[in-house]
Design a protein around this motif. Sequence first.
Motif, short mmCIF file in Angstrom:
data_model
loop_
_atom_site.label_atom_id
_atom_site.label_comp_id
_atom_site.label_asym_id
_atom_site.label_seq_id
_atom_site.Cartn_x
_atom_site.Cartn_y
_atom_site.Cartn_z
N LEU A 53 72.10 -17.55 113.90
CA LEU A 53 73.15 -16.56 114.16
C LEU A 53 73.25 -15.50 113.07
O LEU A 53 74.27 -14.85 112.91
CB LEU A 53 74.50 -17.24 114.37
N GLY A 54 72.18 -15.33 112.30
CA GLY A 54 72.11 -14.16 111.43
C GLY A 54 72.69 -14.27 110.03
O GLY A 54 72.86 -13.26 109.37
N CYS A 55 73.02 -15.48 109.55
CA CYS A 55 73.46 -15.60 108.16
C CYS A 55 72.23 -15.49 107.25
O CYS A 55 71.10 -15.49 107.73
CB CYS A 55 74.12 -16.94 107.92
N LEU A 56 72.45 -15.39 105.94
CA LEU A 56 71.34 -15.32 105.00
C LEU A 56 71.06 -16.71 104.43
O LEU A 56 71.96 -17.37 103.93
CB LEU A 56 71.67 -14.35 103.86
N ARG A 102 65.05 0.64 115.17
CA ARG A 102 64.62 0.58 113.77
C ARG A 102 63.12 0.69 113.64
O ARG A 102 62.39 -0.05 114.28
CB ARG A 102 65.06 -0.74 113.15
N CYS A 148 75.54 -21.51 106.89
CA CYS A 148 76.51 -21.45 108.00
C CYS A 148 76.50 -22.71 108.86
O CYS A 148 77.53 -23.33 109.06
CB CYS A 148 76.28 -20.21 108.84
N HIS A 149 75.33 -23.06 109.40
CA HIS A 149 75.30 -24.22 110.29
C HIS A 149 74.19 -25.20 109.93
O HIS A 149 73.74 -25.98 110.77
CB HIS A 149 75.16 -23.76 111.75
N TYR A 169 80.23 1.96 125.28
CA TYR A 169 78.90 1.55 124.83
C TYR A 169 78.37 2.55 123.80
O TYR A 169 78.51 3.76 123.99
CB TYR A 169 77.95 1.45 126.02
N PRO A 170 77.79 2.07 122.69
CA PRO A 170 77.32 3.00 121.65
C PRO A 170 76.29 3.98 122.19
O PRO A 170 75.39 3.60 122.93
CB PRO A 170 76.69 2.08 120.60
N VAL A 173 71.84 3.45 119.92
CA VAL A 173 71.54 2.27 119.13
C VAL A 173 70.21 2.57 118.49
O VAL A 173 69.20 2.68 119.15
CB VAL A 173 71.46 1.02 120.01
#
Lengths: 146, 215
Positions: A91-94, A38, A108-109, A31-32, A35
């Motif tokens: 899902l985080g596309c631009l 931000r 994307c979708h 696990y990082p 994190v």
Amino acid sequence: MRRRDFLKGVVKAVLVSMACISSSVAALFIYPASVKQREITMYECLSEEELPRRGVRRLDIEIDNKGRRAAVFIVAHEDKCFALSPVCTHLGCLVSFSRHGNAFICPCHGGKYDVEGNVIGGPPPRALTRLPMRVDKGKVYIGLKV
Amino acid sequence: MGRVFDWIDGKFHVKAPHKRFLQRRIPPGLSYMYCLGGASLFFYLVLFATGLLLSMYYIPSETEAYDSILRLQREVNLGWFIRAIHKWSATFLILFILAHTLRVFYSKAYRSPKELNWVVGCLTLVLSFASGFTGYLLPWDQKAYWATEVGTSMAGTVPGVGQFLINFVRGGFDVSQATLIRFYSIHVLWLPAGMSILLWSHFHMVKRQGIKKPL
């Protein structure tokens, strides 16, 4: 209980707990460690006169001197002016703005948002995120979490 | 077999105990449909070998990954060829495992006493999907990046633990260097190791339980 059964039980318990401990240690290791939470940073991006009067303008904000850029949309709609994040809430596309359809469209979708960022089609669960925007002494600042 | 093999077998003694597996009877009526698993193994071995070769040139770093792929394609002797074989074998591996799964399903070969072998086979299929997913990121181009962005975002839709899962998979808040090296490690070490163990147990059970008579 015979001594042999007792010892067998003890050995089993030791082995099982060793397996549990070592797998938890491994999971913790994977696990990082940090994190990054931000913080919102305000970036100066253009002067007040450059704000669009009507419609949508895409802006690439330089966020460091290594040439990394973040895209935002500045929308002027019905006397309001605001900044929208281009990150699709599915899902985080631009997303990109289609002047023809007067909508933001995700490649994307097929998520679709109106000029205010509200979902009008496709799978996105929420409207596009509005970014904090401030005008100070004729300069426009937009808040990004990067 | 040859003299060299006999000499080695003189030390290892594997031939005699394995004779009854290697020279076993198979039921009549077998068709080429029973070769799909073997074909999958073939592609697995090809992937293993070409993967070993590719790993000598690929650099799993945010700044170097894409350039190392370009070098592999343009400068390395037969780099384009080895990479193409790896890519196509990956496609065919998935196809053949799926076809093999359908054959086993159709001929009801998942029934007791072979139920555990069915489970192991399904796990192998899952791991081969995982290999495909992790390998897809490695070229570090636009397609790779956004596919991983989308794929890992799906973990975020799990109620409650979504963000935790995303951090776990990506090794950080977003798809970055941490994700690339993580996927590389999983792709070249964890998954091949896991799949090798699963395949060994798969074949071991096939040998012990024999091939099911066709319907």
